[in-house]
Design an enzyme around this catalytic site. Structure first.
Site, PDB file in Angstrom:
ATOM      1  N   CYS A 153      -9.293   4.782  73.846  1.00 20.17           N
ATOM      2  CA  CYS A 153      -8.113   4.130  74.199  1.00 20.17           C
ATOM      3  C   CYS A 153      -7.660   4.426  75.472  1.00 20.17           C
ATOM      4  O   CYS A 153      -8.141   3.815  76.435  1.00 20.17           O
ATOM      5  CB  CYS A 153      -7.351   4.899  73.082  1.00 20.17           C
ATOM      6  SG  CYS A 153      -5.702   3.892  72.615  1.00 20.17           S
ATOM      7  N   HIS A 157      -9.677   5.042  67.109  1.00 23.25           N
ATOM      8  CA  HIS A 157      -9.330   6.428  66.641  1.00 23.25           C
ATOM      9  C   HIS A 157      -9.694   6.621  65.415  1.00 23.25           C
ATOM     10  O   HIS A 157     -10.413   5.427  64.890  1.00 23.25           O
ATOM     11  CB  HIS A 157      -7.767   6.765  66.835  1.00 23.25           C
ATOM     12  CG  HIS A 157      -7.091   6.646  67.920  1.00 23.25           C
ATOM     13  ND1 HIS A 157      -7.339   7.481  69.079  1.00 23.25           N
ATOM     14  CD2 HIS A 157      -6.437   5.633  68.623  1.00 23.25           C
ATOM     15  CE1 HIS A 157      -6.596   7.138  69.973  1.00 23.25           C
ATOM     16  NE2 HIS A 157      -6.002   6.031  69.738  1.00 23.25           N
TER      17      HIS A 157
END
Ligand code: GLN
Length: 235
Positions: free
Chosen positions: A94, A192
């Site tokens: 990310c 995630h």
């Protein structure tokens, strides 16, 4: 520290570690230990020098202010960049994919230089991408669908030197079409979960790259059940 111990650098967990991304380092360590491969996690906190001698570097997600502090630190202490020239394996999640690129433009419209490790730029999208993601690994990199959870404003455009990690089936990833990036031994993803507990096949790919050894599959029914449950939830 013996020479044969694989060192896993956990990079700036105090700034980049949303959604338990440190779990990626734990999974790498455990999956190696279970195969009799010695491994240890080396946490590198904000303000500390960044060694260039680790075998694997794991970078997690973070919000815009945290990732801006992180990239400043990593540009001032370029141990990770030196490690890449020595063939280290790197996982960026990310904020990781955003700071590894040439530049990223935050939601407040300020553009910051990245680390120049991958051929990409990131910019803020019109909406936040939040939710479960399913993506098909690109180029047969590993088997099984990629599953994870995303929460990001940024969107990432890959240049010709970076390949997508996967093709999006559900969710947004980089841009609604491709997910993550692979350039040399650097692997990036928006996912995630953390991503490696959910995707042991990706964890083993990184382990094989770092050790230069093919590893036998592990039969972990709890992981198989968790993957099936997460994939069903996203479908
Ligand atoms: N701050 C970045 C964004 O919102 C990355 C977020 C994250 O790492 N979860 O796009």
């Amino acid at each position: 520290m013996s020479e044969s111990t694989i060192q896993i650098a956990l990079v700036l967990p105090d700034l980049l570690g949303t959604y338990g991304d440190f779990g990626n380092a734990v999974v790498l360590e455990k999956r190696m230990a279970w195969r009799g491969i010695k491994a240890e996690i080396v946490p590198i906190n904000y303000g500390e020098p960044v060694p260039d001698s680790c075998d694997i570097y794991v970078v997690g997600g973070g919000e815009d202010t945290a990732q801006t502090l992180a990239v400043k630190h990593l540009r001032e202490h370029p141990g990770l960049q030196r490690a890449v020239t020595k063939n280290a394996v790197v996982l960026g999640v990310c904020a990781g994919i955003q700071i590894f690129g040439e530049s990223f433009t935050r939601a407040d419209n300020i553009t910051h230089p990245g680390m120049g490790l991958i051929d990409s730029t990131s910019h803020a999208g019109g909406s936040r991408a939040i939710g479960e993601v399913l993506a098909e690994p690109a180029n047969g990199l590993f088997s099984g669908v990629l599953t994870g959870f995303e929460n990001h404003q940024g969107r990432t455009v890959l240049g010709p030197s970076a390949q997508p990690l996967a093709h999006v089936k559900v969710g947004t990833g980089n841009d609604g079409s491709v997910e993550g990036a692979v350039q040399g031994r650097i692997v990036c993803t928006y996912l995630h979960g953390p991503v490696l507990p959910r995707n042991p096949q990706l964890a083993d790919m990184l382990i094989e790259w770092a050790t230069g050894t093919k590893v036998a599959p592990l039969d972990l029914p709890a992981v198989t059940a968790m993957r099936a449950e997460r994939v069903k939830a996203a479908s």
